[in-house]
Design a protein around this motif. Structure first.
Motif, PDB file in Angstrom:
ATOM      1  N   VAL A 157       1.010  -1.083   0.153  1.00 49.53           N
ATOM      2  CA  VAL A 157       0.015  -0.044  -0.069  1.00 49.53           C
ATOM      3  C   VAL A 157       0.715   1.204   0.079  1.00 49.53           C
ATOM      4  O   VAL A 157       0.513   2.073  -0.738  1.00 49.53           O
ATOM      5  CB  VAL A 157      -0.873   0.064   1.118  1.00 49.53           C
ATOM      6  CG1 VAL A 157      -1.707   1.306   1.312  1.00 49.53           C
ATOM      7  CG2 VAL A 157      -2.083  -1.153   0.806  1.00 49.53           C
ATOM      8  N   LEU A 185       0.903   3.972  -2.820  1.00 53.46           N
ATOM      9  CA  LEU A 185       0.679   5.460  -2.502  1.00 53.46           C
ATOM     10  C   LEU A 185       1.844   6.296  -3.207  1.00 53.46           C
ATOM     11  O   LEU A 185       1.600   7.314  -3.696  1.00 53.46           O
ATOM     12  CB  LEU A 185       0.334   5.662  -1.197  1.00 53.46           C
ATOM     13  CG  LEU A 185      -0.851   5.222  -0.647  1.00 53.46           C
ATOM     14  CD1 LEU A 185      -1.299   5.168   1.060  1.00 53.46           C
ATOM     15  CD2 LEU A 185      -1.768   6.185  -1.011  1.00 53.46           C
ATOM     16  N   ILE A 201       1.318   6.846  -6.745  1.00 55.20           N
ATOM     17  CA  ILE A 201       0.136   6.974  -7.339  1.00 55.20           C
ATOM     18  C   ILE A 201      -0.165   7.727  -8.366  1.00 55.20           C
ATOM     19  O   ILE A 201      -1.078   7.569  -9.292  1.00 55.20           O
ATOM     20  CB  ILE A 201      -1.028   7.561  -6.164  1.00 55.20           C
ATOM     21  CG1 ILE A 201      -2.376   7.194  -6.384  1.00 55.20           C
ATOM     22  CG2 ILE A 201      -0.707   8.797  -5.721  1.00 55.20           C
ATOM     23  CD1 ILE A 201      -3.201   7.314  -5.376  1.00 55.20           C
ATOM     24  N   LEU A 253      -7.359   3.954  -3.480  1.00 55.54           N
ATOM     25  CA  LEU A 253      -6.420   4.405  -2.535  1.00 55.54           C
ATOM     26  C   LEU A 253      -6.922   5.856  -2.048  1.00 55.54           C
ATOM     27  O   LEU A 253      -6.686   5.976  -0.818  1.00 55.54           O
ATOM     28  CB  LEU A 253      -4.968   4.606  -3.177  1.00 55.54           C
ATOM     29  CG  LEU A 253      -4.335   3.005  -3.578  1.00 55.54           C
ATOM     30  CD1 LEU A 253      -2.966   3.428  -4.190  1.00 55.54           C
ATOM     31  CD2 LEU A 253      -3.693   2.575  -1.926  1.00 55.54           C
TER      32      LEU A 253
END
Length: 122
Positions: A21, A25, A28, A55
């Motif tokens: 994650v 991010l 992104i 996200l």
């Protein structure tokens, strides 16, 4: 958002889903890099566009959470990954928290989003 227990690996560090994650991010805005994310294997985030949208929505939802810890974690994720470039130290100072607390919240947020994504795909 339901409060979730952080995912930790055997040595007490961020689990792979939280790392994934965080990596997503961090990238992104770069669709080509994001196309390499293992999070694309989840049904909910099967395309880069879906992953970007999920996200952003998940960070906002975490920030709006009932728990002060979740809200602070969401704030950190939004400002560090989705906002204008700033250092962790600048954000910790802005929140008036120690670096240790800042990083606990950061990891809590990443782990929470990782757990949320994995439970959505179960």
């Amino acid at each position: 958002m339901e409060r979730l227990v952080p995912v930790l690996d055997g040595v007490g560090s961020l689990g792979s889903t939280g790392r994934d994650v965080g990596w997503a991010l961090a990238h992104i805005r770069d669709q080509a890099r994001l196309a390499d994310s293992p999070l694309l294997s989840c049904a909910r985030t099967a395309t880069v566009k879906d992953l970007q949208e999920w996200l952003r929505d998940a960070v906002r939802t975490l920030e709006d959470g009932d728990s002060p810890e979740d809200a602070e974690a969401g704030w950190i994720l939004r400002h560090y990954y989705l906002g204008r470039p700033r250092t962790h130290q600048q954000l910790a100072r802005q929140l008036h928290i120690s670096r240790a607390t800042y990083f606990r919240r950061l990891h809590h947020g990443l782990d929470t989003l990782g757990r949320l994504l994995s439970t959505e795909n179960s």
